[in-house]
Design a protein around this motif. Structure first.
Motif, PDB file in Angstrom:
ATOM      1  N   UNK A  33      36.246  57.767  36.421  1.00  0.00           N
ATOM      2  CA  UNK A  33      37.268  58.491  37.181  1.00  0.00           C
ATOM      3  C   UNK A  33      37.339  57.973  38.608  1.00  0.00           C
ATOM      4  N   UNK A  34      36.189  57.820  39.250  1.00  0.00           N
ATOM      5  CA  UNK A  34      36.160  57.294  40.617  1.00  0.00           C
ATOM      6  C   UNK A  34      36.780  55.901  40.661  1.00  0.00           C
ATOM      7  N   UNK A  35      36.385  55.040  39.713  1.00  0.00           N
ATOM      8  CA  UNK A  35      36.916  53.686  39.689  1.00  0.00           C
ATOM      9  C   UNK A  35      38.412  53.627  39.461  1.00  0.00           C
ATOM     10  N   UNK A  36      38.920  54.458  38.539  1.00  0.00           N
ATOM     11  CA  UNK A  36      40.339  54.415  38.228  1.00  0.00           C
ATOM     12  C   UNK A  36      41.183  55.044  39.332  1.00  0.00           C
ATOM     13  N   UNK A  37      40.679  56.101  39.956  1.00  0.00           N
ATOM     14  CA  UNK A  37      41.408  56.681  41.092  1.00  0.00           C
ATOM     15  C   UNK A  37      41.556  55.631  42.190  1.00  0.00           C
ATOM     16  N   UNK A  38      40.464  54.905  42.455  1.00  0.00           N
ATOM     17  CA  UNK A  38      40.530  53.836  43.449  1.00  0.00           C
ATOM     18  C   UNK A  38      41.538  52.774  43.034  1.00  0.00           C
ATOM     19  N   UNK A  39      41.510  52.393  41.767  1.00  0.00           N
ATOM     20  CA  UNK A  39      42.445  51.386  41.253  1.00  0.00           C
ATOM     21  C   UNK A  39      43.887  51.830  41.460  1.00  0.00           C
ATOM     22  N   UNK A  40      44.128  53.119  41.281  1.00  0.00           N
ATOM     23  CA  UNK A  40      45.484  53.659  41.389  1.00  0.00           C
ATOM     24  C   UNK A  40      46.058  53.556  42.796  1.00  0.00           C
ATOM     25  N   UNK A  41      45.187  53.433  43.803  1.00  0.00           N
ATOM     26  CA  UNK A  41      45.700  53.387  45.181  1.00  0.00           C
ATOM     27  C   UNK A  41      45.495  52.018  45.830  1.00  0.00           C
ATOM     28  N   UNK A  42      45.044  51.032  45.060  1.00  0.00           N
ATOM     29  CA  UNK A  42      44.880  49.695  45.626  1.00  0.00           C
ATOM     30  C   UNK A  42      46.239  49.066  45.939  1.00  0.00           C
ATOM     31  N   UNK A  43      46.287  48.356  47.042  1.00  0.00           N
ATOM     32  CA  UNK A  43      47.460  47.566  47.359  1.00  0.00           C
ATOM     33  C   UNK A  43      47.522  46.384  46.380  1.00  0.00           C
ATOM     34  N   UNK A  44      48.718  45.892  46.052  1.00  0.00           N
ATOM     35  CA  UNK A  44      48.836  44.822  45.059  1.00  0.00           C
ATOM     36  C   UNK A  44      47.987  43.593  45.374  1.00  0.00           C
ATOM     37  N   UNK A  45      47.944  43.165  46.639  1.00  0.00           N
ATOM     38  CA  UNK A  45      47.155  41.984  46.978  1.00  0.00           C
ATOM     39  C   UNK A  45      45.662  42.246  46.828  1.00  0.00           C
ATOM     40  N   UNK A  46      45.238  43.479  47.099  1.00  0.00           N
ATOM     41  CA  UNK A  46      43.828  43.844  46.952  1.00  0.00           C
ATOM     42  C   UNK A  46      43.470  43.940  45.472  1.00  0.00           C
ATOM     43  N   UNK A  47      44.380  44.480  44.682  1.00  0.00           N
ATOM     44  CA  UNK A  47      44.165  44.551  43.235  1.00  0.00           C
ATOM     45  C   UNK A  47      43.937  43.151  42.672  1.00  0.00           C
ATOM     46  N   UNK A  48      44.687  42.184  43.192  1.00  0.00           N
ATOM     47  CA  UNK A  48      44.531  40.803  42.768  1.00  0.00           C
ATOM     48  C   UNK A  48      43.179  40.240  43.199  1.00  0.00           C
ATOM     49  N   UNK A  49      42.740  40.580  44.408  1.00  0.00           N
ATOM     50  CA  UNK A  49      41.446  40.121  44.908  1.00  0.00           C
ATOM     51  C   UNK A  49      40.301  40.682  44.062  1.00  0.00           C
ATOM     52  N   UNK A  50      40.407  41.946  43.698  1.00  0.00           N
ATOM     53  CA  UNK A  50      39.384  42.577  42.858  1.00  0.00           C
ATOM     54  C   UNK A  50      39.281  41.841  41.524  1.00  0.00           C
ATOM     55  N   UNK A  51      40.425  41.574  40.912  1.00  0.00           N
ATOM     56  CA  UNK A  51      40.444  40.893  39.619  1.00  0.00           C
ATOM     57  C   UNK A  51      39.835  39.491  39.718  1.00  0.00           C
ATOM     58  N   UNK A  52      40.057  38.808  40.843  1.00  0.00           N
ATOM     59  CA  UNK A  52      39.517  37.458  41.024  1.00  0.00           C
ATOM     60  C   UNK A  52      38.010  37.480  41.255  1.00  0.00           C
ATOM     61  N   UNK A  53      37.514  38.506  41.915  1.00  0.00           N
ATOM     62  CA  UNK A  53      36.087  38.579  42.213  1.00  0.00           C
ATOM     63  C   UNK A  53      35.254  38.866  40.972  1.00  0.00           C
ATOM     64  N   UNK A  54      35.735  39.755  40.111  1.00  0.00           N
ATOM     65  CA  UNK A  54      34.974  40.106  38.915  1.00  0.00           C
ATOM     66  C   UNK A  54      34.949  38.939  37.936  1.00  0.00           C
ATOM     67  N   UNK A  55      33.746  38.467  37.611  1.00  0.00           N
ATOM     68  CA  UNK A  55      33.612  37.341  36.689  1.00  0.00           C
ATOM     69  C   UNK A  55      33.215  37.771  35.279  1.00  0.00           C
ATOM     70  N   UNK A  56      32.896  39.046  35.126  1.00  0.00           N
ATOM     71  CA  UNK A  56      32.587  39.581  33.799  1.00  0.00           C
ATOM     72  C   UNK A  56      33.910  39.966  33.128  1.00  0.00           C
ATOM     73  N   UNK A  57      34.291  39.228  32.116  1.00  0.00           N
ATOM     74  CA  UNK A  57      35.595  39.437  31.478  1.00  0.00           C
ATOM     75  C   UNK A  57      35.718  40.805  30.821  1.00  0.00           C
ATOM     76  N   UNK A  58      34.584  41.450  30.511  1.00  0.00           N
ATOM     77  CA  UNK A  58      34.651  42.766  29.882  1.00  0.00           C
ATOM     78  C   UNK A  58      35.226  43.820  30.824  1.00  0.00           C
TER      79      UNK A  58
END
Length: 311
Positions: A33-58
């Motif tokens: 819940x905490x993670x998804x609430x945060x995801x819901x308010x991320x700016x688009x460029x930040x959302x992209x940065x998060x996706x690039x940083x995570x190297x675990x495909x799961x």
């Protein structure tokens, strides 16, 4: 503050004396819940940065699945993070919860090996201005995604009876312990109000933040001053000024700790045989809702501040 990966093993073994037997704050549902609430308010460029940083495909590049990683690896045999990372999930306050509550960094976490110090440490590692490589920043983001949830759970900011682990209680007729009901049972029972759908519960909390009950107070959630000194400010400025220090996490830990006085402990102290699945549960719902919302909003706002930088 140096990486916890460089702390001598003997020091970490010493620091583990007396840690709770269970430190999975909020359980899977709460952390997601905490993670998804945060995801819901991320700016688009930040959302992209998060996706690039995570190297675990799961993780699918998302915060919610990543939020469970820190609990998984601290128990995983052979993991380089096993064992020593456990005390980073909480802070054992040496106050008197139920009667008086406080968080004192020098008293409760003098070595920095607690959730307050961990958030400060991994903030330093995530910030691209500090020159850490992608692997280090990836791990830092995973830990932060989890610790922003941990620091909102009242019994993770409480040293009494190992954060309630040693307090037997009854919840809806079943024997358990106080820590466990705050981690899991209260949240799972709350989901019944949303057709047992975590997605619906998350949508409700997100809506309360964006245009509901929490709109007027959400700026205070990310402020890093004591209530008497708190003023309305630009939240990105607050977080930028406080990065790499314990100022923000210490303020948030203090905010969480206050729930222990008197609410968390009062009923147990007055009637240890009380079934906490009834009136106690109903009284706990507003606290649980708000704490999960705080964790998500703080995490999202924090990432919107720190990951917009072009380094």
């Amino acid at each position: 503050m140096k990486s916890f990966l460089t702390i001598p093993l003997t020091f970490l073994l010493t620091s583990l004396i007396g840690i709770p037997s269970s430190v999975d704050a909020w359980g899977a549902e709460g952390h997601k819940a905490v993670g998804q609430i945060a995801q819901n308010i991320l700016q688009p460029d930040v959302e992209s940065q998060v996706a690039k940083l995570f190297q675990d495909k799961s993780f699918g590049g998302k915060l919610a699945p990543a939020s469970l990683w820190a609990d998984t690896i601290k128990k995983q045999k052979g993991s380089p993070f096993a064992f020593w990372s456990a005390p980073l999930h909480f802070i054992d306050t040496r106050d008197n919860p139920g009667k008086s509550c406080s968080v004192d960094e020098e008293r409760d976490c003098p070595d920095g090996v607690c959730v307050v110090g961990a958030i400060a440490n991994y903030t330093t590692q995530l910030d691209c201005e500090n020159g850490f490589d992608r692997d280090t920043r990836d791990i830092a983001l995973r830990f932060l995604t989890h610790f922003f949830g941990d620091i909102t759970q009242p019994l993770h900011v409480c040293g009494r009876s190992k954060g309630g682990n040693d307090v037997p209680v009854t919840f809806d007729g079943r024997k358990t312990n106080l820590h466990a009901i705050w981690d899991t049972q209260i949240v799972r029972k709350r989901l019944q109000d949303f057709d047992n759908s975590l997605d619906k519960y998350i949508a409700f909390l997100t809506s309360e933040i964006q245009n509901g009950t929490y709109v007027s107070e959400k700026d205070e959630w990310v402020a890093c001053d004591t209530p008497s000194r708190r003023r309305r400010r630009d939240t990105s400025t607050i977080l930028k000024r406080a990065k790499a220090t314990t100022r923000c996490p210490l303020s948030w830990a203090t905010d969480t700790n206050e729930i222990n006085c008197p609410f968390v402990w009062e009923s147990i102290d007055e009637n240890p045989n009380l079934d906490l699945g009834q009136g106690y549960y109903k009284a706990a719902i507003p606290f649980v809702d708000k704490q999960l919302a705080k964790g998500g909003y703080r995490l999202g706002t924090f990432l919107n501040s720190i990951l917009t930088k072009k380094c």
